[in-house]
Design an enzyme around this catalytic site. Structure first.
Site, PDB file in Angstrom:
ATOM      1  N   HIS A   1     -51.357  72.222  -1.631  1.00 44.93           N
ATOM      2  CA  HIS A   1     -52.143  73.304  -2.232  1.00 44.93           C
ATOM      3  C   HIS A   1     -51.224  74.210  -3.053  1.00 44.93           C
ATOM      4  O   HIS A   1     -50.241  74.751  -2.534  1.00 44.93           O
ATOM      5  CB  HIS A   1     -52.842  74.087  -1.122  1.00 44.93           C
TER       6      HIS A   1
ATOM      7  N   ASP B   1     -56.710  79.968  -0.862  1.00 48.25           N
ATOM      8  CA  ASP B   1     -58.157  80.116  -1.003  1.00 48.25           C
ATOM      9  C   ASP B   1     -58.620  81.347  -0.244  1.00 48.25           C
ATOM     10  O   ASP B   1     -58.236  81.543   0.918  1.00 48.25           O
ATOM     11  CB  ASP B   1     -58.874  78.874  -0.453  1.00 48.25           C
TER      12      ASP B   1
ATOM     13  N   HIS C   1     -65.702  79.367  -2.858  1.00 46.17           N
ATOM     14  CA  HIS C   1     -64.503  80.111  -2.470  1.00 46.17           C
ATOM     15  C   HIS C   1     -63.782  80.522  -3.757  1.00 46.17           C
ATOM     16  O   HIS C   1     -64.180  80.138  -4.856  1.00 46.17           O
ATOM     17  CB  HIS C   1     -63.579  79.289  -1.555  1.00 46.17           C
TER      18      HIS C   1
ATOM     19  N   HIS D   1     -60.070  80.157  -5.553  1.00 44.58           N
ATOM     20  CA  HIS D   1     -58.716  79.621  -5.568  1.00 44.58           C
ATOM     21  C   HIS D   1     -57.860  80.607  -6.372  1.00 44.58           C
ATOM     22  O   HIS D   1     -58.120  80.863  -7.542  1.00 44.58           O
ATOM     23  CB  HIS D   1     -58.679  78.232  -6.213  1.00 44.58           C
TER      24      HIS D   1
END
Length: 264
Positions: A157, A161, A236, A238
């Site tokens: 990642h 998030d 969500h 990012h």
């Protein structure tokens, strides 16, 4: 031949010069002895009357004294006028001095106020430029930076998030300029902002955008609404922090926010 000359005799009158001389002598005797009666001899009294004021010269003394009094009065008047003029000039000088001092104090106070206002403006600008906020209010991090998994093409990642329902307001974390606003592939609808310190932040998977490229934004300004566009498993936000505008220059987003005073 007879010319009719006048014979001398005891009835011949005294000359004017003789009368004046005798008159002056009598006045002098009065001044010296204070006895008026002792000055009038029998022959003199019988020959002429008492001398006039003009003949004695007393009028000259009186006129001289009056003139002296007038001169003295004029001198006093001139002195008083000079003193009044000097006092007026002194008062005017003091008034000018007080006015100049008051002006100096007012100018100094105005300068201090201007400098204070300038300092306050600079401080306000410094705070504005250095104020950072969280991109989502009252939220929490649901996925950490560099979390592994097959969901990310890089194998980890590249951001964090923030939990957010679809349509939640997304804020610019700090002052900056929008350098990207639109579709970002796997990021879906995204916004990238360049900040004053040369760093960049990215906001992905937005359902809608509120800014455009080249726009100046402030900390806390709405830039879009959260969503689930692009490569996303659900609504969500990012969020990435980067040293450059492009993918692959990511840095720890939590450390970035906390370094700028954001409590997350």
């Amino acid at each position: 031949m007879a010319f009719g000359s006048r014979a001398a005799g005891k009835h011949r009158g005294s000359s004017r010069l003789s009368r004046k001389t005798a008159g002056y002598a009598g006045i002098a005797a009065v001044v010296t002895t204070g006895v008026v009666g002792s000055l009038a001899g029998p022959a003199f009294a019988a020959d002429q009357a008492a001398p006039s004021l003009e003949d004695t010269g007393l009028n000259t003394i009186v006129v001289a004294e009056e003139l002296a009094d007038e001169i003295e009065a004029q001198a006093h008047s001139q002195q008083r006028a000079a003193e009044a003029a000097a006092a007026k000039a002194q008062a005017e000088a003091e008034a000018r001095q007080r006015a100049a001092e008051a002006k100096r104090v007012a100018e100094a106070r105005a300068q201090e106020e201007r400098e204070a206002a300038e300092r306050a403006a600079r401080e306000e600008e410094r705070k504005r430029l250095n104020t950072f906020v969280a991109p989502i209010e009252d939220s929490y991090v649901s996925t950490q930076w560099h979390a592994g998994g097959g969901m990310w093409s890089s194998g980890s990642h590249t951001g964090i998030d923030f939990h957010a329902a679809s349509g939640t307001t997304v804020h610019a974390v700090g002052v900056g300029t929008v350098v990207e606003a639109g579709w970002g592939g796997a990021y879906g609808n995204n916004v990238v902002i360049k900040h004053m310190d040369g760093t960049y932040t990215q906001y992905g998977h937005l359902s809608s955008l509120s800014v455009s490229v080249g726009q100046q934004v402030a900390a806390g300004q709405q830039i879009g609404l959260s969503g689930s566009t692009g490569n996303s498993s659900g609504p969500h936000l990012h969020f990435e922090a980067r040293t450059g505008a492009d993918y692959g220059s990511d840095i720890d987003p939590l450390a970035y926010l906390r370094r700028h005073g954001v409590s997350v």
